[in-house]
Motif scaffolding. Structure first.
Motif, mmCIF file in Angstrom:
data_model
loop_
_atom_site.group_PDB
_atom_site.id
_atom_site.type_symbol
_atom_site.label_atom_id
_atom_site.label_comp_id
_atom_site.label_asym_id
_atom_site.label_seq_id
_atom_site.Cartn_x
_atom_site.Cartn_y
_atom_site.Cartn_z
ATOM 1 N N THR A 79 0.812 -1.214 0.000
ATOM 2 C CA THR A 79 0.000 0.000 0.000
ATOM 3 C C THR A 79 0.849 1.269 0.000
ATOM 4 O OG1 THR A 79 -0.175 0.167 2.425
ATOM 5 C CG2 THR A 79 -1.841 -1.177 1.280
ATOM 6 N N PRO A 81 3.296 4.081 -1.356
ATOM 7 C CA PRO A 81 3.512 4.588 -2.715
ATOM 8 C C PRO A 81 4.774 3.995 -3.343
ATOM 9 C CG PRO A 81 3.043 6.382 -1.185
ATOM 10 C CD PRO A 81 3.218 5.132 -0.367
ATOM 11 N N GLU A 82 4.623 3.499 -4.553
ATOM 12 C CA GLU A 82 5.734 2.911 -5.310
ATOM 13 C C GLU A 82 6.473 1.842 -4.519
ATOM 14 O OE1 GLU A 82 8.203 6.037 -6.852
ATOM 15 O OE2 GLU A 82 6.494 7.131 -7.627
#
Length: 104
Positions: A79, A81-82
């Motif tokens: 979950t 980011p990136e």
């Protein structure tokens, strides 16, 4: 100084990561196979890790100690980011989420 230089390079060996993180090489291979950590291969086909893998392994170990399954850890880390390595702020939020889950 030599250790600091190694940590700033994006080519840590699996042995270095194992020693530094306190887990076996086979555990790192297992984590990679499960999609919890990532490595790349150099021209000699040897695994290399970025320095942030050390923090990621620390988060995995801490979560496991709390009783969180590897699948739950993987889902939670996905979950971010990136799929970045958790920051201290991320860890605080993740551990609170997992603690609430364990309390249930």
């Amino acid at each position: 100084m030599a250790v600091q230089k190694k940590l700033t390079e994006a080519n840590l060996t699996v042995g270095f990561v194992a020693k530094r993180s306190g887990v076996k090489v086979s555990t790192l291979h297992f984590y990679e196979n499960k999609g919890l950590i990532r490595s790349w291969r150099n021209s000699g086909n040897q695994r290399r890790f970025k320095p942030d893998v050390l923090r990621r392994v620390a988060v995995i170990k801490a979560a496991q100690a709390m009783g969180i399954t590897l699948e739950e850890i993987k889902q939670t880390l996905a979950t971010l980011p990136e799929q970045r390595t958790p920051t201290q702020k991320d860890w605080s939020a993740l551990s609170k989420q997992w603690q609430a889950q364990l309390d249930e």
